[in-house]
Scaffold this motif. Structure first.
Motif, PDB file in Angstrom:
ATOM      1  N   THR A 109     -47.258 -22.863  -9.732  1.00 24.00           N
ATOM      2  CA  THR A 109     -47.854 -24.011 -10.440  1.00 24.00           C
ATOM      3  C   THR A 109     -48.425 -25.002  -9.431  1.00 24.00           C
ATOM      4  O   THR A 109     -49.639 -25.151  -9.320  1.00 24.00           O
ATOM      5  CB  THR A 109     -46.804 -24.705 -11.321  1.00 24.00           C
ATOM      6  OG1 THR A 109     -45.722 -25.157 -10.513  1.00 24.00           O
ATOM      7  CG2 THR A 109     -46.301 -23.768 -12.407  1.00 24.00           C
ATOM      8  N   VAL A 110     -47.545 -25.697  -8.723  1.00 20.92           N
ATOM      9  CA  VAL A 110     -47.936 -26.647  -7.684  1.00 20.92           C
ATOM     10  C   VAL A 110     -46.884 -26.531  -6.572  1.00 20.92           C
ATOM     11  O   VAL A 110     -45.863 -25.867  -6.756  1.00 20.92           O
ATOM     12  CB  VAL A 110     -47.977 -28.102  -8.222  1.00 20.92           C
ATOM     13  CG1 VAL A 110     -48.964 -28.235  -9.375  1.00 20.92           C
ATOM     14  CG2 VAL A 110     -46.588 -28.581  -8.668  1.00 20.92           C
ATOM     15  N   TYR A 111     -47.131 -27.164  -5.421  1.00 21.32           N
ATOM     16  CA  TYR A 111     -46.126 -27.158  -4.357  1.00 21.32           C
ATOM     17  C   TYR A 111     -44.956 -28.065  -4.748  1.00 21.32           C
ATOM     18  O   TYR A 111     -45.154 -29.118  -5.353  1.00 21.32           O
ATOM     19  CB  TYR A 111     -46.731 -27.624  -3.022  1.00 21.32           C
ATOM     20  CG  TYR A 111     -47.392 -26.501  -2.254  1.00 21.32           C
ATOM     21  CD1 TYR A 111     -48.597 -25.960  -2.697  1.00 21.32           C
ATOM     22  CD2 TYR A 111     -46.806 -25.948  -1.114  1.00 21.32           C
ATOM     23  CE1 TYR A 111     -49.196 -24.905  -2.012  1.00 21.32           C
ATOM     24  CE2 TYR A 111     -47.405 -24.898  -0.418  1.00 21.32           C
ATOM     25  CZ  TYR A 111     -48.592 -24.380  -0.877  1.00 21.32           C
ATOM     26  OH  TYR A 111     -49.178 -23.336  -0.202  1.00 21.32           O
ATOM     27  N   THR A 154     -44.808 -25.667 -18.046  1.00 25.88           N
ATOM     28  CA  THR A 154     -44.531 -26.109 -19.413  1.00 25.88           C
ATOM     29  C   THR A 154     -43.048 -26.471 -19.480  1.00 25.88           C
ATOM     30  O   THR A 154     -42.211 -25.757 -18.929  1.00 25.88           O
ATOM     31  CB  THR A 154     -44.805 -24.946 -20.383  1.00 25.88           C
ATOM     32  OG1 THR A 154     -46.191 -24.596 -20.268  1.00 25.88           O
ATOM     33  CG2 THR A 154     -44.487 -25.322 -21.825  1.00 25.88           C
ATOM     34  N   ILE A 155     -42.706 -27.592 -20.133  1.00 29.54           N
ATOM     35  CA  ILE A 155     -41.287 -27.952 -20.271  1.00 29.54           C
ATOM     36  C   ILE A 155     -40.885 -27.946 -21.743  1.00 29.54           C
ATOM     37  O   ILE A 155     -41.505 -28.623 -22.566  1.00 29.54           O
ATOM     38  CB  ILE A 155     -40.990 -29.348 -19.680  1.00 29.54           C
ATOM     39  CG1 ILE A 155     -41.462 -29.418 -18.225  1.00 29.54           C
ATOM     40  CG2 ILE A 155     -39.495 -29.647 -19.766  1.00 29.54           C
ATOM     41  CD1 ILE A 155     -41.184 -30.760 -17.545  1.00 29.54           C
ATOM     42  N   VAL A 156     -39.863 -27.132 -22.059  1.00 32.03           N
ATOM     43  CA  VAL A 156     -39.330 -27.073 -23.419  1.00 32.03           C
ATOM     44  C   VAL A 156     -37.899 -27.576 -23.416  1.00 32.03           C
ATOM     45  O   VAL A 156     -37.075 -27.121 -22.617  1.00 32.03           O
ATOM     46  CB  VAL A 156     -39.289 -25.623 -23.958  1.00 32.03           C
ATOM     47  CG1 VAL A 156     -38.957 -25.632 -25.449  1.00 32.03           C
ATOM     48  CG2 VAL A 156     -40.592 -24.936 -23.727  1.00 32.03           C
ATOM     49  N   ALA A 206     -39.023 -39.407 -27.489  1.00 26.09           N
ATOM     50  CA  ALA A 206     -38.345 -38.410 -26.641  1.00 26.09           C
ATOM     51  C   ALA A 206     -37.916 -39.059 -25.322  1.00 26.09           C
ATOM     52  O   ALA A 206     -38.384 -40.127 -24.962  1.00 26.09           O
ATOM     53  CB  ALA A 206     -39.281 -37.248 -26.354  1.00 26.09           C
ATOM     54  N   LEU A 207     -37.027 -38.384 -24.615  1.00 28.32           N
ATOM     55  CA  LEU A 207     -36.515 -38.894 -23.347  1.00 28.32           C
ATOM     56  C   LEU A 207     -37.659 -39.325 -22.438  1.00 28.32           C
ATOM     57  O   LEU A 207     -38.609 -38.584 -22.230  1.00 28.32           O
ATOM     58  CB  LEU A 207     -35.748 -37.776 -22.634  1.00 28.32           C
ATOM     59  CG  LEU A 207     -34.488 -37.324 -23.327  1.00 28.32           C
ATOM     60  CD1 LEU A 207     -33.916 -36.120 -22.598  1.00 28.32           C
ATOM     61  CD2 LEU A 207     -33.486 -38.471 -23.363  1.00 28.32           C
ATOM     62  N   ALA A 208     -37.526 -40.506 -21.918  1.00 26.45           N
ATOM     63  CA  ALA A 208     -38.553 -40.964 -20.984  1.00 26.45           C
ATOM     64  C   ALA A 208     -38.487 -40.093 -19.739  1.00 26.45           C
ATOM     65  O   ALA A 208     -37.412 -39.804 -19.241  1.00 26.45           O
ATOM     66  CB  ALA A 208     -38.297 -42.414 -20.614  1.00 26.45           C
TER      67      ALA A 208
HETATM   68  O1  TXA Z   1     -44.349 -26.752 -12.148  1.00 24.89           O
HETATM   69  C1  TXA Z   1     -43.452 -27.564 -11.980  1.00 24.89           C
HETATM   70  O2  TXA Z   1     -42.663 -27.886 -12.885  1.00 24.89           O
HETATM   71  C2  TXA Z   1     -43.330 -28.219 -10.589  1.00 24.89           C
HETATM   72  C3  TXA Z   1     -42.919 -27.136  -9.589  1.00 24.89           C
HETATM   73  C4  TXA Z   1     -42.594 -27.693  -8.231  1.00 24.89           C
HETATM   74  O3  TXA Z   1     -41.833 -26.402 -10.117  1.00 24.89           O
HETATM   75  N1  TXA Z   1     -42.395 -29.292 -10.612  1.00 24.89           N
HETATM   76  C5  TXA Z   1     -42.677 -30.476 -11.212  1.00 24.89           C
HETATM   77  O4  TXA Z   1     -41.670 -31.412 -11.058  1.00 24.89           O
HETATM   78  O5  TXA Z   1     -43.692 -30.691 -11.837  1.00 24.89           O
HETATM   79  P1  TXA Z   1     -41.869 -32.961 -11.394  1.00 24.89           P
HETATM   80  O6  TXA Z   1     -40.618 -33.615 -10.920  1.00 24.89           O
HETATM   81  O7  TXA Z   1     -43.145 -33.451 -10.820  1.00 24.89           O
HETATM   82  O8  TXA Z   1     -41.879 -32.988 -12.940  1.00 24.89           O
HETATM   83  C6  TXA Z   1     -40.700 -32.611 -13.616  1.00 24.89           C
HETATM   84  C7  TXA Z   1     -40.693 -33.077 -15.016  1.00 24.89           C
HETATM   85  C8  TXA Z   1     -40.581 -34.583 -15.122  1.00 24.89           C
HETATM   86  O9  TXA Z   1     -41.454 -35.034 -16.129  1.00 24.89           O
HETATM   87  C9  TXA Z   1     -39.138 -34.754 -15.515  1.00 24.89           C
HETATM   88  O10 TXA Z   1     -38.888 -35.930 -16.208  1.00 24.89           O
HETATM   89  C10 TXA Z   1     -38.897 -33.533 -16.380  1.00 24.89           C
HETATM   90  O11 TXA Z   1     -39.560 -32.531 -15.662  1.00 24.89           O
HETATM   91  N2  TXA Z   1     -37.472 -33.227 -16.474  1.00 24.89           N
HETATM   92  C11 TXA Z   1     -36.660 -32.723 -15.524  1.00 24.89           C
HETATM   93  N3  TXA Z   1     -35.385 -32.631 -15.967  1.00 24.89           N
HETATM   94  C12 TXA Z   1     -35.398 -33.086 -17.240  1.00 24.89           C
HETATM   95  C13 TXA Z   1     -34.395 -33.266 -18.237  1.00 24.89           C
HETATM   96  N4  TXA Z   1     -33.117 -32.971 -18.004  1.00 24.89           N
HETATM   97  N5  TXA Z   1     -34.769 -33.767 -19.431  1.00 24.89           N
HETATM   98  C14 TXA Z   1     -36.068 -34.090 -19.678  1.00 24.89           C
HETATM   99  N6  TXA Z   1     -37.062 -33.948 -18.768  1.00 24.89           N
HETATM  100  C15 TXA Z   1     -36.737 -33.463 -17.564  1.00 24.89           C
END
Ligand code: TXA
Ligand code: MG
Length: 329
Positions: free
Chosen positions: A30-32, A177-179, A215-217
């Protein structure tokens, strides 16, 4: 030493740095990422300091394979196992109830943790050699555009990371994508990304609604994020000419969607820099590097159009909206 030997030395060195509590920037598809030992609160705190990221914003823990889910999550619902089987290694992060292995520093005190198995071969090799989980946000300063090459990482964080592993340009180019699956029967899409919402729905046999404002900030959900230096203005394709006229006298960048093929097409004429991104997967791949390049070419403003919002287009539109949101919001 052979290339192969150098490569092994680089991984071994990165593992030693992680074990000593240092920071390792590494490529994912995805990204570094800016990685630290997820079980070391001290190491994890260094990530926040390096990025200038507020401590309440949780990090994703990267793991080597789906077998490790049970070590990091207290409860793994069936839906999570199905998604892991279909999408890992790959650009999907699942938010689950965290196990006692996860320190507060990683989750900002939340009872949940984000878990992901990345598919970049170097990331997998690093994870396997390290053996533990690697907490890693994108390897950029807080609020800036995510890095999709090792050179981007060097430019943003070169002075504060101990090692940068160079794995070339990231294939997907946008974050995972985050689910949220922490409430068993109620999956919610927290962030659009490399895995289509349509694919998630097909695997889960139900629609996955986008998280509402309650949703969670989390930092990825702040209105202003992923922003280049130049202000970004979103316009409908028919309004590009009027927007250019309104900024007459400035050096103007124009970023268009909807091209075909896989390369961005650049055209520079006088004080105008125009670029058209390729098909959706090429557009995702090139978006962040293109925003950086428009900055590098000295644009005072970036006029951008949005793609249609299905498949990867949903994530591309989301990142462009965040880039265009009022700064400091
Ligand atoms: O593609 C990616 O996900 C990249 C690569 C490095 O894996 N990582 C990334 O991490 O984008 P970051 O920290 O830039 O974004 C992570 C996101 C944030 O919006 C954070 O709030 C959410 O994931 N997140 C992490 N743990 C969470 C949790 N327990 N509940 C809700 N959101 C969470
Ligand atoms: Mg980020």
């Amino acid at each position: 030493m052979t290339m192969r030997g150098e490569h092994h030395t680089a991984i071994a060195h990165a593992v030693a740095v992680l074990r000593a509590g240092g920071l390792v920037a590494f490529p994912t598809e995805t990204v570094y990422g800016l990685g630290a030992d997820a079980e070391s609160p001290r190491a994890v705190r260094k990530i926040f300091a390096a990025k200038g990221r507020p401590p309440a914003h949780p990090l994703i823990v990267h793991i080597a394979d789906a077998q490790q889910l049970d070590a990091w999550a207290a409860h793994v619902p069936d839906a999570a196992r199905r998604l892991a089987a279909q999408c890992w290694p790959g650009p999907l992060t699942m938010v689950l109830q965290r196990s006692s292995r996860v320190p507060d520093e990683v989750t900002g005190g939340l009872p949940t943790v984000g878990l992901r198995v990345p598919s970049h071969p170097l990331a997998l090799e690093l994870l396997r050699a390290f053996g533990g989980g690697i907490a890693a946000p994108s390897a950029n300063r807080f609020g800036a555009v995510s890095p999709t090459t090792a050179a981007h990482v060097r430019a943003d964080l070169g002075d504060v990371v101990d090692v940068i592993l160079d794995g070339g340009a990231c294939e997907v180019g946008l974050e995972s994508t985050i689910v949220d699956l922490s409430r068993d029967d109620d999956p919610v899409l927290l962030r659009a990304g490399g895995i289509d919402r349509e694919l998630l729905a097909a695997i889960l046999g139900r629609d996955v609604p986008l998280a509402g404002d309650d949703a969670l900030a989390s930092p990825g959900r702040l209105p202003s994020h992923y922003a280049p230096r130049a202000p970004v203005e979103l316009v409908a394709p028919d309004d590009v000419a009027a927007a250019i006229a309104a900024h007459a006298g400035k050096r103007i960048g124009v970023l268009r969607q909807g091209g075909h093929g896989d390369a961005p097409r650049w055209r520079e004429e006088g004080d105008r820099v125009e670029v058209e991104l390729g098909d959706p997967s090429a557009a995702a791949h090139d978006l962040y590097a293109t925003l950086r390049e428009l900055d590098a070419r000295g644009c005072a403003v970036i006029i951008a159009t949005l793609p249609s919002e299905h498949g990867l287009g949903l994530a591309i539109a989301d990142r462009l909206r965040k880039a265009a949101a009022p700064r400091g919001a």
